[in-house]
Enzyme design. Structure first.
Site, mmCIF file in Angstrom:
data_model
loop_
_atom_site.group_PDB
_atom_site.id
_atom_site.type_symbol
_atom_site.label_atom_id
_atom_site.label_comp_id
_atom_site.label_asym_id
_atom_site.label_seq_id
_atom_site.Cartn_x
_atom_site.Cartn_y
_atom_site.Cartn_z
ATOM 1 N N GLU A 159 -28.853 74.741 32.588
ATOM 2 C CA GLU A 159 -27.677 74.095 33.190
ATOM 3 C C GLU A 159 -28.009 73.000 34.205
ATOM 4 O OE1 GLU A 159 -25.329 77.410 34.597
ATOM 5 O OE2 GLU A 159 -25.290 78.343 32.631
ATOM 6 N N GLU A 264 -25.470 82.217 24.171
ATOM 7 C CA GLU A 264 -24.666 83.082 25.062
ATOM 8 C C GLU A 264 -23.253 83.210 24.502
ATOM 9 O OE1 GLU A 264 -24.933 81.919 29.202
ATOM 10 O OE2 GLU A 264 -27.077 81.512 29.055
HETATM 11 O O1 G3I Z 1 -26.054 93.521 41.071
HETATM 12 C C1 G3I Z 1 -24.982 93.309 41.991
HETATM 13 C C2 G3I Z 1 -24.480 94.605 42.539
HETATM 14 O O2 G3I Z 1 -25.510 95.223 43.275
HETATM 15 C C3 G3I Z 1 -23.250 94.320 43.402
HETATM 16 O O3 G3I Z 1 -22.701 95.510 43.832
HETATM 17 C C4 G3I Z 1 -22.184 93.559 42.626
HETATM 18 C C5 G3I Z 1 -20.978 93.183 43.463
HETATM 19 O O4 G3I Z 1 -20.356 92.006 42.974
HETATM 20 O O5 G3I Z 1 -22.765 92.380 42.149
HETATM 21 C C6 G3I Z 1 -23.861 92.596 41.285
HETATM 22 O O6 G3I Z 1 -24.337 91.365 40.902
HETATM 23 C C7 G3I Z 1 -23.572 90.682 39.920
HETATM 24 C C8 G3I Z 1 -24.495 90.402 38.751
HETATM 25 O O7 G3I Z 1 -23.818 89.607 37.827
HETATM 26 C C9 G3I Z 1 -24.966 91.677 38.059
HETATM 27 O O8 G3I Z 1 -23.889 92.359 37.516
HETATM 28 C C10 G3I Z 1 -23.066 89.396 40.540
HETATM 29 O O9 G3I Z 1 -22.093 89.676 41.519
HETATM 30 C C11 G3I Z 1 -22.462 88.524 39.455
HETATM 31 O O10 G3I Z 1 -22.155 87.259 40.010
HETATM 32 C C12 G3I Z 1 -23.439 88.341 38.344
HETATM 33 O O11 G3I Z 1 -22.829 87.579 37.354
HETATM 34 C C13 G3I Z 1 -23.675 87.065 36.354
HETATM 35 C C14 G3I Z 1 -23.575 85.539 36.365
HETATM 36 O O12 G3I Z 1 -24.367 85.027 35.311
HETATM 37 C C15 G3I Z 1 -24.073 84.978 37.694
HETATM 38 O O13 G3I Z 1 -24.032 83.635 37.701
HETATM 39 C C16 G3I Z 1 -23.212 87.602 35.013
HETATM 40 O O14 G3I Z 1 -23.449 89.018 34.963
HETATM 41 C C17 G3I Z 1 -23.975 86.928 33.882
HETATM 42 O O15 G3I Z 1 -23.412 87.281 32.656
HETATM 43 C C18 G3I Z 1 -23.871 85.408 34.052
HETATM 44 O O16 G3I Z 1 -24.632 84.801 33.028
HETATM 45 C C19 G3I Z 1 -24.621 83.371 33.013
HETATM 46 C C20 G3I Z 1 -25.957 82.931 32.465
HETATM 47 O O17 G3I Z 1 -26.994 83.473 33.231
HETATM 48 C C21 G3I Z 1 -26.053 81.417 32.425
HETATM 49 N N1 G3I Z 1 -24.955 80.835 31.674
HETATM 50 C C22 G3I Z 1 -23.625 81.271 32.107
HETATM 51 C C23 G3I Z 1 -23.528 82.780 32.095
HETATM 52 C C24 G3I Z 1 -22.135 83.222 32.461
HETATM 53 O O18 G3I Z 1 -21.845 82.879 33.779
#
Ligand code: G3I
Length: 371
Positions: A159, A264
């Site tokens: 990205e 994805e």
């Molecule tokens: O692990 C913590 C946990 O400890 C905490 O309690 C909780 C509270 O919000 O958050 C958890 O972390 C989250 C993490 O995912 C794991 O579940 C984050 O908040 C959350 O922001 C994070 O989101 C991920 C996102 O990327 C972050 O930018 C999504 O799961 C993941 O699917 C998403 O994937 C991205 C690709 O890497 C790049 N392309 C876009 C795609 C979708 O956004």
């Protein structure tokens, strides 16, 4: 399909089959799994979360190796997890992920090396360009180096572009200038010489952003640096099927000599704030029932629309099996999708091929029926 690609897929599938033979007998369900149905076309992948990597959910643990032959780490290889301090690395989960993939003979994708998001907090405190370059060098050497020969492909840069195709104004651009992308690929090629190296982004099937991606890729190639593939993420919406743009993109990326991947894939069926005329994107929509139309079950019409959407996509993918090496879904089932919490928290979305109970949806049946 080219002979080389047939041979590669043949070898991967032979390994996968041998694993099956050493364990219990294949079930009838396995023999019609997506990875088997599409075995001579392209790999079928999924992103994995921590629970799945640790095989804590029995249904997921059974379904993943039955349906998929490629895996991507959804979050655990991102900087904030794997490299939390300047000289601190945490490889525990990534080691488990890679060991899982090896055990199941899957094609393993590391996601990702360089991304402006989910960076560890220390990164934003790095002041000088020299120190920032040292951070990037150390990061790639340590992470890609550790999994050299174990991970099959890396999303090296994720990205880096804006929607108009210009470079995204990230901390990498700010500290290192545009050439950071080429530099990242150069470092990755040295640290992991036998690993495929990809540029990965969303909306790069769209004309302006695609043109930006092509410029970026040509720059890397002109510098004599290796890049093997491009990942079109495929975060799409049920209201917009970008077939023509996608077809053009597959052709244009392939012309650059690259493998093309859908990396994805998911399709949101819910309304987005920015699609609503006059809506303020900063408005808080959480708890707004109009924005969460299917809290318990998807309607039949939306389910059918989703199935037809996926059918059209896979029909197109099947036209380009010479160029497409992998189609990866961003998650296993609807219940675990990031789209339940983005762009609005606590909604119920239905973007994948398996429902929250791991049952095959109509979309699965349509995709399977094409083979
Ligand atoms: O692990 C913590 C946990 O400890 C905490 O309690 C909780 C509270 O919000 O958050 C958890 O972390 C989250 C993490 O995912 C794991 O579940 C984050 O908040 C959350 O922001 C994070 O989101 C991920 C996102 O990327 C972050 O930018 C999504 O799961 C993941 O699917 C998403 O994937 C991205 C690709 O890497 C790049 N392309 C876009 C795609 C979708 O956004």
């Amino acid at each position: 399909m080219t002979f080389k690609k047939k041979l590669c897929l043949g070898i991967i599938n032979f390994c996968v089959l041998m694993t099956g033979c050493t364990g219990s007998k294949k079930s009838a369900a396995d023999s019609s799994s997506l990875k088997d149905l599409y075995k001579s076309d392209f790999l079928i992948g999924t992103a994995m979360n921590v629970e799945q990597i640790e095989e804590k959910e029995p249904k997921a643990a059974a379904l993943i190796p039955a349906e998929f032959n490629a895996i991507t780490a959804e979050n655990i290889m991102k900087c904030e997890v794997i490299h939390p301090g300047w000289d601190r690395y945490n490889f525990d989960l990534a080691d488990k992920f890679v060991a899982y993939g090896k055990r199941k003979n899957m094609f393993i994708i590391g996601h990702n090396l360089i991304w402006h998001s989910q960076l560890a907090p220390f990164v934003s405190e790095i002041q000088s360009s020299d120190s920032f370059m040292l951070f990037m060098t150390n990061h790639i050497n340590a992470v890609a180096g550790r999994y050299a020969g174990k991970v099959n492909g890396w999303d090296v840069v994720n990205e880096a572009l804006n929607e108009d195709g210009s470079m995204r104004n990230s901390i990498f651009l700010e500290k290192l200038g545009e050439d950071y992308v080429t530099k990242a690929f150069e470092l990755a090629a040295k640290a992991a010489p036998n690993t495929e190296l990809y540029y990965n982004d969303y909306n790069i099937e769209q004309p302006q952003k695609r043109a930006g991606a092509i410029r970026l890729i040509k720059k890397i190639q002109a510098a004599g640096v290796r890049i093997d593939g491009v990942g079109i993420q495929g975060h799409w919406s049920i209201n917009k099927l970008p077939l023509e743009d996608l077809e053009k993109s597959i052709k244009e990326f392939a012309k650059l000599g690259l493998k093309v991947m859908i990396t994805e894939l998911d399709v949101t069926v819910l309304p987005n704030p920015w699609d609503l005329k006059g809506a303020d994107v900063n408005q808080n929509f959480e708890g707004d029932s109009a924005m969460n139309p299917y809290p318990s079950n998807i309607s039949d019409s939306a389910d059918t629309k989703l199935a037809l959407y996926y059918e059209s996509l896979f029909k197109l993918f099947l036209k380009y099996t010479d160029n497409i090496s992998r189609v990866t879904f961003w998650g296993v089932n609807d219940g675990q999708s990031w789209l339940n919490n983005w762009p609005i928290k606590n909604r119920t979305n239905y973007p994948l091929l398996f429902d929250k109970n791991f049952n095959k949806k109509s979309a699965y049946e349509k995709v399977a029926a094409l083979k």
